[in-house]
Design an enzyme around this catalytic site. Structure first.
Site, short mmCIF file in Angstrom:
data_model
loop_
_atom_site.label_atom_id
_atom_site.label_comp_id
_atom_site.label_asym_id
_atom_site.label_seq_id
_atom_site.Cartn_x
_atom_site.Cartn_y
_atom_site.Cartn_z
CE1 TYR A 21 -13.64 5.96 11.72
CE2 TYR A 21 -14.80 6.91 13.59
CZ TYR A 21 -14.11 5.87 13.02
OH TYR A 21 -13.91 4.72 13.72
CE LYS A 68 -19.44 3.10 19.85
NZ LYS A 68 -18.82 2.29 18.91
CG HIS A 97 -19.31 0.69 23.94
ND1 HIS A 97 -18.02 1.11 24.17
CD2 HIS A 97 -19.38 0.44 22.62
CE1 HIS A 97 -17.35 1.13 23.03
NE2 HIS A 97 -18.15 0.72 22.08
CB SER A 110 -13.45 2.09 20.64
OG SER A 110 -14.69 2.70 20.93
NE ARG A 160 -13.05 1.46 13.56
CZ ARG A 160 -13.51 1.17 14.77
NH1 ARG A 160 -14.56 0.38 14.93
NH2 ARG A 160 -12.93 1.66 15.83
O1 SAT Z 1 -17.22 5.10 17.26
S1 SAT Z 1 -17.10 4.17 16.18
O2 SAT Z 1 -18.39 3.60 15.93
O3 SAT Z 1 -16.59 4.81 14.99
C1 SAT Z 1 -16.07 2.90 16.58
C2 SAT Z 1 -15.77 2.84 18.01
O4 SAT Z 1 -15.07 3.73 18.50
O5 SAT Z 1 -16.25 1.91 18.69
MN MN Z 2 -17.67 0.65 19.91
#
Ligand code: SAT
Ligand code: MN
Length: 590
Positions: free
Chosen positions: A201, A210, A230, A252, A374
């Site tokens: 994922y 991240k 972020h 997120s 996504r």
């Molecule tokens: O962590 S991801 O990049 O998969 C998406 C998010 O949580 O911002």
């Molecule tokens: Mn994010």
């Protein structure tokens, strides 16, 4: 003689025993070949990695279905490994690095047998930027390889640029056997190293995202004097043609991508896109704060994306200029071979396959697309891409915004009194949880600066670092909080959100350019209603007042929760944050 990169690749290959090692050059032809490999050779659970979609309507688009237990970030399996637990802080899972390596060595022994190890070399940030970082990621997934080419500036020259030095971020990734019991995302910040196994994922496997850009980079920034955040980066053009740059942090799946490419409802206002997820912030020689986006692509949430909510993203997804575009865990409209998700324009198609590839019927009560499905698409496909996206210096930031999903209490927009007060405003932030990580949805959790899952070290020290950054800036940005998600008594959102958010951004731009006044409240400055452009909106007076009220009674519960959260950081919490806390508590009593 072998270079540091070659030596490291060789060592990892010795442990993981791939059939083949393939060094990616980052070219378009290569991406096409890897898509072919994913359609015809590589498998996940005996299914192809990629399915071609209807290229008449979605040029260069492919569908990917991940393993059904592997659809979001797994925060409980994500660790940072320092010699001592305190450096990691209460905001991280911690493991001793020796123990972590022992465990991962065991899990990785032979994990690439029968597979190809792809060597990806890429820059986070423009190659000419003084703030960019060279990275190498290994992976045994062609989905990850193709995704990383979209998300970063991948090029074979990066290996040359690194040369014989060992100055590069190292990422090892294998999907392993995809079993959640053998899934770990481990960070070794002092070695600039991430070791991820058992997941394909995005947030667990696209290590430039991240893992490097936030968890490792935040630690580098702490030591080198900059910030990894972020945050969305946008330029807001006003009717005079003046562009004000703004960076906005939100957890997120709270609408960062929609904000990044907002289509304004106010005449003369235009939003230019520089990034939708991550900002690296450095103090410039002129005393201003400069932002670059280390990424080059969007990894955005599909459900809810439509011509109504985000027309510019729909155009981005259909551009086909930089190919391919990937859809992960969306539904599939069988009749026309097009991706589909809840919230897409038009009627629900008759013949859908759900995100797992099963026939779907609306009566089943389940969503057809996974709520965290996504798209992965290049920023160069975005019609609102800022001219300064490739500017190696970055853009000067005039306002920082902290946002979250709060159905109660938090007003539409507030301005902090000053930098220190703004750091506290970010630190006390919270948000109701979403489907982007595997946990219960809709529960309020404290999420300072939207960095709780991403700050790679003790957040007490992180707040200290934020305070110090302010001291380096003679012209610091103003700091704001926003909340698009305030609900009325029936639970319906009061504020229309999306394109109408420009009305709030306009007020922020007016404030940083000293064009309007504000009213002082215990929690910060708030707009006089006359200064908010609400033309064409139909929000009842009562609700409007709710959006800008400070209900002292309700705040007493909030302030207690904030204290409990801040207390967790013990002696690492800077005094300045407690000063701000005490001042807020006192103001609320008055
Ligand atoms: O962590 S991801 O990049 O998969 C998406 C998010 O949580 O911002
Ligand atoms: Mn994010």
């Amino acid at each position: 003689m072998a270079t540091a990169v070659e030596k490291w690749v060789e060592e990892q290959a010795k442990l993981t025993k791939p059939d083949k090692i393939y060094w990616c050059d980052g070219s378009a032809e290569e991406a096409e070949r890897l898509i072919e490999v994913g359609m015809h050779q590589e498998k996940i659970d005996n299914e192809p990695v990629f399915y071609p979609l209807n290229h008449n309507f979605w040029p260069g688009a492919y569908l990917h279905r991940s393993h059904s237990t592997d659809v979001a970030r797994t925060e409980h399996l994500t660790y940072v490994c320092y010699l001592d637990k305190e450096t990691a802080g209460p905001n991280n899972n911690w493991m001793d690095p020796h123990k972590a390596k022992e465990l991962l060595t065991r899990l990785s022994d032979g994990c690439m047998r029968g597979r190809t190890m792809y060597v990806l070399s890429y820059m986070m940030g423009h190659p000419q930027s003084p703030y960019a970082k060279a990275c190498i990621q290994l992976t045994d997934s062609c989905y990850v390889a193709v995704s990383m080419r979209i998300m970063t500036r991948m090029h074979k020259d990066v290996v040359k640029k690194i040369g014989n030095s060992d100055n590069f971020l190292k990422g090892f990734h294998s999907i392993g056997d995809l079993h959640p019991d053998r899934r770990f995302i481990m960070h070794f910040p002092n070695e600039h190293f991430v070791w991820s196994i058992g997941s394909g994922y995005g947030g667990n496997a696209l290590l430039g995202k991240k893992c490097f850009s936030l968890r490792i980079a935040s630690w580098l920034g702490f030591n080198e004097g900059w910030l990894a955040e972020h945050m969305v980066i946008v330029g807001i053009e006003d009717p005079s043609g003046n562009v004000t740059y703004v960076a906005a942090a939100m957890p997120s799946a709270c609408g960062k991508t929609n904000l990044a490419m907002l289509a304004s409802v106010l005449p003369g206002y235009k939003v230019w896109t520089l990034g939708d997820d991550i900002a690296w912030l450095n103090a410039g020689e002129d005393g201003r704060l400069y932002a670059i986006n280390p990424e080059a692509g969007f990894f955005g949430v599909a459900p809810g994306t439509s011509l109504k909510t985000n027309p510019n993203m729909m155009r981005t997804l259909k551009s086909g200029f930089f190919s391919p575009t990937l859809f992960t865990n969306t539904a599939l409209n069988k009749d026309v071979n097009e991706p589909w998700w809840e919230g897409l324009d038009g009627d629900v198609p008759k013949n859908l396959l759900d995100w797992e590839g099963n026939n779907w019927d609306i009566s089943c009560g389940k969503k057809a697309a996974h709520p965290n499905s996504r798209f992965t698409v290049s920023l160069y496909n975005c019609p609102t891409l800022s001219r300064d996206f490739d500017n190696p210096k970055g853009v000067p930031i005039s306002a920082i915004i902290f946002g979250g999903r709060r159905t109660h209490l938090i007003p539409l927009v507030t301005e902090a009194f000053n930098w220190q007060n703004g750091v506290f405003l970010g630190a006390r932030g919270g948000s109701e949880t979403t489907a982007a990580a595997t946990h219960k949805e809709g529960v309020l959790r404290r999420d300072p600066m939207a960095m709780l899952p991403f700050c790679g070290y003790n957040m007490g020290n992180y707040f200290k670092h934020w305070l110090n950054m302010g001291k380096k800036l003679s012209l610091p940005p103003k700091i704001f909080s926003v909340n698009w998600f305030r609900a009325d008594a029936e639970g319906k959102f009061i504020w229309p959100g999306f394109s109408d958010n420009i009305r709030v951004l306009k007020w922020i731009v007016d404030r940083v350019n000293n064009r309007v006044g504000a009213q002082k409240t215990p929690i910060g400055f708030m707009p006089h209603l006359k200064d908010l452009n609400l033309e064409g909106l139909n929000i009842p007076e009562n609700d409007l007042r709710k959006l800008t009220e400070v209900d002292v009674g309700e705040w007493h519960g909030e302030i207690k929760e904030i204290k409990d959260f801040l207390d967790k950081f013990g002696r690492n919490m800077p005094d300045e944050i407690w000063q701000e806390y005490n001042a807020l508590a006192a103001h609320l009593k008055e």
